[in-house]
Design a protein around this motif. Structure first.
Motif, PDB file in Angstrom:
ATOM      1  N   TYR A 196       0.854  -1.177   0.000  1.00  0.00           N
ATOM      2  CA  TYR A 196       0.000   0.000   0.000  1.00  0.00           C
ATOM      3  C   TYR A 196       0.889   1.225   0.000  1.00  0.00           C
ATOM      4  O   TYR A 196       1.805   1.339   0.807  1.00  0.00           O
ATOM      5  CB  TYR A 196      -0.924   0.017   1.228  1.00  0.00           C
ATOM      6  N   LEU A 197       0.611   2.139  -0.912  1.00  0.00           N
ATOM      7  CA  LEU A 197       1.358   3.385  -1.016  1.00  0.00           C
ATOM      8  C   LEU A 197       0.437   4.518  -0.570  1.00  0.00           C
ATOM      9  O   LEU A 197      -0.705   4.600  -1.016  1.00  0.00           O
ATOM     10  CB  LEU A 197       1.822   3.616  -2.457  1.00  0.00           C
ATOM     11  N   HIS A 198       0.933   5.371   0.302  1.00  0.00           N
ATOM     12  CA  HIS A 198       0.122   6.448   0.856  1.00  0.00           C
ATOM     13  C   HIS A 198       0.770   7.786   0.538  1.00  0.00           C
ATOM     14  O   HIS A 198       1.982   7.931   0.634  1.00  0.00           O
ATOM     15  CB  HIS A 198       0.032   6.255   2.378  1.00  0.00           C
ATOM     16  N   THR A 199      -0.055   8.747   0.159  1.00  0.00           N
ATOM     17  CA  THR A 199       0.445  10.092  -0.078  1.00  0.00           C
ATOM     18  C   THR A 199      -0.511  11.095   0.536  1.00  0.00           C
ATOM     19  O   THR A 199      -1.711  10.834   0.650  1.00  0.00           O
ATOM     20  CB  THR A 199       0.612  10.389  -1.585  1.00  0.00           C
ATOM     21  N   LYS A 200       0.030  12.225   0.935  1.00  0.00           N
ATOM     22  CA  LYS A 200      -0.810  13.297   1.453  1.00  0.00           C
ATOM     23  C   LYS A 200      -1.166  14.290   0.358  1.00  0.00           C
ATOM     24  O   LYS A 200      -1.885  15.254   0.602  1.00  0.00           O
ATOM     25  CB  LYS A 200      -0.093  14.026   2.598  1.00  0.00           C
ATOM     26  N   LEU A 201      -0.693  14.048  -0.844  1.00  0.00           N
ATOM     27  CA  LEU A 201      -0.987  14.934  -1.970  1.00  0.00           C
ATOM     28  C   LEU A 201      -2.464  14.808  -2.326  1.00  0.00           C
ATOM     29  O   LEU A 201      -2.998  13.704  -2.420  1.00  0.00           O
ATOM     30  CB  LEU A 201      -0.123  14.585  -3.174  1.00  0.00           C
ATOM     31  N   SER A 202      -3.125  15.943  -2.540  1.00  0.00           N
ATOM     32  CA  SER A 202      -4.561  15.902  -2.825  1.00  0.00           C
ATOM     33  C   SER A 202      -4.855  15.379  -4.229  1.00  0.00           C
ATOM     34  O   SER A 202      -5.871  14.750  -4.460  1.00  0.00           O
ATOM     35  CB  SER A 202      -5.174  17.287  -2.643  1.00  0.00           C
ATOM     36  N   ASN A 203      -3.963  15.645  -5.173  1.00  0.00           N
ATOM     37  CA  ASN A 203      -4.173  15.183  -6.544  1.00  0.00           C
ATOM     38  C   ASN A 203      -2.829  14.743  -7.125  1.00  0.00           C
ATOM     39  O   ASN A 203      -2.244  15.451  -7.938  1.00  0.00           O
ATOM     40  CB  ASN A 203      -4.803  16.311  -7.370  1.00  0.00           C
ATOM     41  N   PRO A 204      -2.348  13.569  -6.735  1.00  0.00           N
ATOM     42  CA  PRO A 204      -1.023  13.152  -7.192  1.00  0.00           C
ATOM     43  C   PRO A 204      -1.010  12.810  -8.679  1.00  0.00           C
ATOM     44  O   PRO A 204      -1.988  12.295  -9.214  1.00  0.00           O
ATOM     45  CB  PRO A 204      -0.736  11.916  -6.353  1.00  0.00           C
ATOM     46  N   HIS A 205       0.105  13.103  -9.329  1.00  0.00           N
ATOM     47  CA  HIS A 205       0.281  12.775 -10.748  1.00  0.00           C
ATOM     48  C   HIS A 205       1.444  11.799 -10.866  1.00  0.00           C
ATOM     49  O   HIS A 205       2.601  12.197 -10.827  1.00  0.00           O
ATOM     50  CB  HIS A 205       0.568  14.043 -11.572  1.00  0.00           C
ATOM     51  N   TYR A 206       1.100  10.522 -11.012  1.00  0.00           N
ATOM     52  CA  TYR A 206       2.118   9.493 -11.162  1.00  0.00           C
ATOM     53  C   TYR A 206       2.203   9.093 -12.623  1.00  0.00           C
ATOM     54  O   TYR A 206       1.232   9.228 -13.368  1.00  0.00           O
ATOM     55  CB  TYR A 206       1.799   8.286 -10.273  1.00  0.00           C
ATOM     56  N   PRO A 207       3.347   8.555 -13.035  1.00  0.00           N
ATOM     57  CA  PRO A 207       3.491   8.129 -14.439  1.00  0.00           C
ATOM     58  C   PRO A 207       2.438   7.069 -14.806  1.00  0.00           C
ATOM     59  O   PRO A 207       1.965   6.323 -13.944  1.00  0.00           O
ATOM     60  CB  PRO A 207       4.902   7.538 -14.492  1.00  0.00           C
ATOM     61  N   PRO A 208       2.087   6.988 -16.082  1.00  0.00           N
ATOM     62  CA  PRO A 208       1.063   6.025 -16.513  1.00  0.00           C
ATOM     63  C   PRO A 208       1.384   4.583 -16.150  1.00  0.00           C
ATOM     64  O   PRO A 208       0.484   3.808 -15.842  1.00  0.00           O
ATOM     65  CB  PRO A 208       1.027   6.200 -18.031  1.00  0.00           C
ATOM     66  N   GLU A 209       2.673   4.201 -16.170  1.00  0.00           N
ATOM     67  CA  GLU A 209       3.003   2.811 -15.837  1.00  0.00           C
ATOM     68  C   GLU A 209       2.683   2.479 -14.386  1.00  0.00           C
ATOM     69  O   GLU A 209       2.351   1.347 -14.062  1.00  0.00           O
ATOM     70  CB  GLU A 209       4.465   2.475 -16.165  1.00  0.00           C
ATOM     71  N   ILE A 210       2.727   3.465 -13.505  1.00  0.00           N
ATOM     72  CA  ILE A 210       2.362   3.240 -12.103  1.00  0.00           C
ATOM     73  C   ILE A 210       0.843   3.222 -11.975  1.00  0.00           C
ATOM     74  O   ILE A 210       0.278   2.371 -11.294  1.00  0.00           O
ATOM     75  CB  ILE A 210       2.999   4.307 -11.190  1.00  0.00           C
ATOM     76  N   GLN A 211       0.174   4.141 -12.640  1.00  0.00           N
ATOM     77  CA  GLN A 211      -1.289   4.191 -12.568  1.00  0.00           C
ATOM     78  C   GLN A 211      -1.924   2.923 -13.141  1.00  0.00           C
ATOM     79  O   GLN A 211      -2.971   2.486 -12.674  1.00  0.00           O
ATOM     80  CB  GLN A 211      -1.809   5.424 -13.303  1.00  0.00           C
ATOM     81  N   ALA A 212      -1.280   2.321 -14.130  1.00  0.00           N
ATOM     82  CA  ALA A 212      -1.826   1.102 -14.739  1.00  0.00           C
ATOM     83  C   ALA A 212      -1.697  -0.093 -13.807  1.00  0.00           C
ATOM     84  O   ALA A 212      -2.493  -1.028 -13.886  1.00  0.00           O
ATOM     85  CB  ALA A 212      -1.114   0.809 -16.050  1.00  0.00           C
ATOM     86  N   GLU A 213      -0.731  -0.070 -12.927  1.00  0.00           N
ATOM     87  CA  GLU A 213      -0.456  -1.217 -12.056  1.00  0.00           C
ATOM     88  C   GLU A 213      -1.047  -1.074 -10.664  1.00  0.00           C
ATOM     89  O   GLU A 213      -0.967  -1.993  -9.863  1.00  0.00           O
ATOM     90  CB  GLU A 213       1.061  -1.423 -11.923  1.00  0.00           C
ATOM     91  N   THR A 214      -1.609   0.085 -10.355  1.00  0.00           N
ATOM     92  CA  THR A 214      -2.114   0.325  -9.001  1.00  0.00           C
ATOM     93  C   THR A 214      -3.561   0.775  -9.048  1.00  0.00           C
ATOM     94  O   THR A 214      -4.087   1.138 -10.096  1.00  0.00           O
ATOM     95  CB  THR A 214      -1.286   1.424  -8.298  1.00  0.00           C
ATOM     96  N   THR A 215      -4.177   0.765  -7.885  1.00  0.00           N
ATOM     97  CA  THR A 215      -5.517   1.305  -7.730  1.00  0.00           C
ATOM     98  C   THR A 215      -5.407   2.540  -6.858  1.00  0.00           C
ATOM     99  O   THR A 215      -4.891   2.473  -5.749  1.00  0.00           O
ATOM    100  CB  THR A 215      -6.452   0.282  -7.058  1.00  0.00           C
ATOM    101  N   LEU A 216      -5.889   3.658  -7.357  1.00  0.00           N
ATOM    102  CA  LEU A 216      -5.824   4.907  -6.622  1.00  0.00           C
ATOM    103  C   LEU A 216      -7.147   5.105  -5.897  1.00  0.00           C
ATOM    104  O   LEU A 216      -8.212   5.077  -6.515  1.00  0.00           O
ATOM    105  CB  LEU A 216      -5.568   6.068  -7.588  1.00  0.00           C
ATOM    106  N   VAL A 217      -7.078   5.287  -4.579  1.00  0.00           N
ATOM    107  CA  VAL A 217      -8.269   5.502  -3.763  1.00  0.00           C
ATOM    108  C   VAL A 217      -8.166   6.890  -3.154  1.00  0.00           C
ATOM    109  O   VAL A 217      -7.177   7.203  -2.490  1.00  0.00           O
ATOM    110  CB  VAL A 217      -8.400   4.445  -2.647  1.00  0.00           C
TER     111      VAL A 217
END
Length: 175
Positions: free
Chosen positions: A59-80
């Motif tokens: 589980y990866l946690h961020t305090k950023l309200s609207n994080p912008h991660y590269p597409p390869e990370i977004q494709a492999e993870t679920t953003l909640v």
């Protein structure tokens, strides 16, 4: 070292307060780039290979309200997004007040929500059924009487569901 132990034993690990970038060492873990040798799986972590237990969770946690991660990370993870909104809080408080003051309305509201979910499921099933019938139809579909009758029945059912759904939404607003 903690990540290594978690990977080998199938533990869950939480990495908190991530920024916009993620360490390159984590990429094979995020992408689950495993190497199979015999009946065991390994994953490359830095310059080492570790045993990989399929029960492992990251589980990866961020305090950023609207994080912008590269597409390869977004494709492999679920953003909640756990952002709390005023409307969401109002709905929760309203539900609590209605539950305390008018349990009958709360019960009606719960049954309406359940009914809406059932309608959605039924609509999806009808959609799938139509697509299956169309895919399985042979020859000219305009001359397939059974298919046309099935489509008409499906349309009638959809209309009934739509009417009930609108009535349920109106009742929900009134509550």
């Amino acid at each position: 070292q903690k990540l290594e132990i978690a990977l080998e034993n199938g533990y869950t690990i939480l990495i908190e307060n991530l920024g916009e970038s993620i360490d390159a060492v984590l990429m094979p873990v995020i992408q689950r780039s495993t190497i199979a040798r015999g009946n065991k799986q390994f994953i490359k972590l830095g310059d080492k290979e570790c045993d990989f237990n399929p029960k492992f969770r990251l589980y990866l946690h961020t305090k950023l309200s609207n994080p912008h991660y590269p597409p390869e990370i977004q494709a492999e993870t679920t953003l909640v997004n756990f952002t709390v909104t005023m409307m969401g809080l109002e709905d929760q408080l309203l539900n609590l007040v209605v539950e305390k003051e008018r349990p009958d309305l709360a019960s009606l509201s719960n049954s309406l929500v359940q009914q809406q979910n059932e309608f959605t499921i039924q609509m999806n099933q009808l959609e799938d059924d139509i697509l299956h019938k169309l895919a399985a139809a042979e020859g000219d579909i305009t001359e397939n009487v059974e298919l046309i009758e099935g489509l008409e029945k499906t349309k009638e059912t959809c209309d009934i569901i739509q009417q009930k759904s609108e009535l349920a939404k109106k009742t929900q607003r009134d509550i």
